[in-house]
Design a protein around this motif. Structure first.
Motif, PDB file in Angstrom:
ATOM      1  N   GLY A   1      45.418  42.537  32.633  1.00  0.00           N
ATOM      2  CA  GLY A   1      45.019  43.127  33.881  1.00  0.00           C
ATOM      3  C   GLY A   1      45.637  44.456  34.061  1.00  0.00           C
ATOM      4  O   GLY A   1      44.841  45.548  34.562  1.00  0.00           O
ATOM      5  N   HIS A   2      46.830  44.916  33.659  1.00  0.00           N
ATOM      6  CA  HIS A   2      47.564  45.980  33.625  1.00  0.00           C
ATOM      7  C   HIS A   2      46.796  47.069  32.881  1.00  0.00           C
ATOM      8  O   HIS A   2      47.097  48.065  32.970  1.00  0.00           O
TER       9      HIS A   2
ATOM     10  N   ILE B   1      40.470  44.269  40.085  1.00  0.00           N
ATOM     11  CA  ILE B   1      41.002  45.567  39.537  1.00  0.00           C
ATOM     12  C   ILE B   1      39.912  46.563  39.218  1.00  0.00           C
ATOM     13  O   ILE B   1      40.163  47.763  39.519  1.00  0.00           O
TER      14      ILE B   1
ATOM     15  N   THR C   1      49.291  47.858  39.818  1.00  0.00           N
ATOM     16  CA  THR C   1      49.556  46.557  39.517  1.00  0.00           C
ATOM     17  C   THR C   1      51.101  46.235  39.418  1.00  0.00           C
ATOM     18  O   THR C   1      51.734  47.210  38.821  1.00  0.00           O
TER      19      THR C   1
ATOM     20  N   TYR D   1      51.521  50.659  36.110  1.00  0.00           N
ATOM     21  CA  TYR D   1      52.199  48.999  36.312  1.00  0.00           C
ATOM     22  C   TYR D   1      53.610  49.068  36.418  1.00  0.00           C
ATOM     23  O   TYR D   1      54.328  49.840  35.929  1.00  0.00           O
TER      24      TYR D   1
ATOM     25  N   GLY E   1      48.393  40.724  37.555  1.00  0.00           N
ATOM     26  CA  GLY E   1      47.666  41.165  36.364  1.00  0.00           C
ATOM     27  C   GLY E   1      46.982  40.239  35.559  1.00  0.00           C
ATOM     28  O   GLY E   1      46.784  40.739  34.108  1.00  0.00           O
TER      29      GLY E   1
END
Length: 400
Positions: A41-42, A20, A32, A48, A12
């Motif tokens: 990115g999470h 994503i 992720t 997550y 991520g």
């Protein structure tokens, strides 16, 4: 209405955010995982999970528990074998694990190329310094010393003498998960190293967009600072690269997905793979390709991982002159400012700066030392090449 699917992303980081976001835009349920909960990115994911992307068993268990429909290892060499292993175990879209492992490991890749009559520098890999010494004494100098399984050009050095071997070997070893180091004769290339991405559909390289790879001559000659599109290599040499790539794909039975290229030519015009990554490129390569060709490799990567038919993808040539650029420091220090010339400001289409005044930064010795990213557009090929090769005249990080 398309049915929502569950998709697992291995990583991520900031460079892994585009797929994503695309998956979310299609209504998919995004999971992720990596061992860095603060990765940006999470925040875009539905879930997550804190576990290593190189832990095959843990990722397989997670994928089974979440009953995922697809797995993506975007712009990540370390995660690519995990993606293939787990997808193979679950019968999900992917490529053969053993083939992906060969592409992801420099020692296995060099050995495979040599056994199948590809042009390749003399190379051997070693777990210990002592084992490497005899072979080192027999080969031509200089040599390149690098970890067999690192990414982002980390741990790479060029040496001329046996007295330098221990330091460079241990430096490479510190970046290797396998704790193994490759030593190979230095390849004297003619022209630019060629980078870029491609895409495979039903075993065929249906799309590729190649670029000139640029390095900072004032800093580290092995870590790319950006890629400029299109490549200035001749059509004849690029056709040769396409043929040799397809031969390699056939041998490895690669059926689908993104490829990241690094190759070069010697003074005789002979082609040689440096790497062929079984994943999308970093340094914003897919994003710049979209500017250049309007082909969205982020979309195709996600769709392909979910088994979506991608057969409409075909070759599109680059239009205009575009590049990525990785902002970096020439030395360790404290950030005072970022200096832009008037000439370069008009070239910048997008930028994302990761640093602020007062931050401590490191000399650019790997992609992990990137301080910001930019996408640029130029008026001409000459303008693009001149600025990318001499960026210190137009843009730099000023240190205290």
């Amino acid at each position: 209405m398309k049915k929502s699917k569950r998709i697992l992303f291995l990583g991520g980081s900031k460079f892994q955010i585009p797929p994503i976001i695309y998956a979310k835009s299609q209504g998919h349920h995004v999971i992720t995982c990596d061992y860095l909960p603060d990765n940006p990115g999470h925040q875009f994911a539905d879930e997550y999970c804190n576990l290593s992307t190189t832990d095959f068993d843990a990722v397989l268990q997670l994928a089974k528990e979440r009953n995922v429909d697809g797995i993506v290892a975007y712009a990540s060499d370390p995660a690519a074998p995990t993606q293939a292993y787990v997808a193979n175990e679950m019968g999900l879209p992917s490529n053969p694990y053993e083939s992906v492992k060969i592409l992801a490991r420099k020692d296995l890749f060099r050995d495979f190329l040599s056994k199948n009559n590809f042009y390749v520098p003399k190379s051997q890999s070693f777990y210990s310094l002592e084992d490497s010494l005899n072979w080192f004494r027999k080969i031509n100098r200089p040599v390149i010393v690098k970890p067999v399984d690192s990414s982002g050009s980390k741990g790479v050095s060029k040496i001329y003498d046996e007295s330098q071997l221990e330091e460079s070997f241990n430096y490479a070893l510190s970046f290797s998960r396998e704790k193994k180091v490759a030593i190979e004769e230095f390849f004297v290339r003619d022209g630019y190293q060629v980078a870029g991405d491609g895409f495979v559909v039903n075993g065929k390289l249906v799309f590729r967009c190649w670029a000139n790879e640029h390095f900072d001559k004032l800093c580290n000659p092995f870590v790319p600072i950006g890629e400029s599109f299109p490549s200035i290599m001749t059509e004849k040499t690029l056709e040769q690269a396409h043929r040799e790539t397809q031969r390699l794909l056939d041998l490895l039975k690669i059926q689908q997905g993104a490829l990241n290229f690094d190759f070069h030519y010697d003074k005789n015009g002979d082609f040689s793979f440096l790497e062929l990554g079984p994943r999308n490129g970093g340094n914003l390569i897919p994003e710049v390709i979209k500017y250049s060709t309007d082909v969205d490799l982020v979309k195709y990567t996600v769709d392909s991982a979910l088994g979506v038919d991608c057969s409409e993808l075909s070759q599109v040539e680059a239009v205009g002159f575009h590049s990525s650029y990785m902002l970096h420091a020439l030395e360790d220090g404290i950030v005072k400012d970022i200096w832009y010339s008037k000439e370069i400001r008009k070239n910048i289409l997008e930028e994302s700066i990761f640093i602020k005044k007062g931050d401590k930064v490191s000399r650019f010795n790997g992609s992990n030392h990137t301080l910001g990213t930019m996408i640029m557009k130029f008026e001409s090929r000459d303008d693009m090449i001149e600025k990318m090769d001499n960026m210190e005249k137009y843009l730099k990080v000023v240190l205290e």
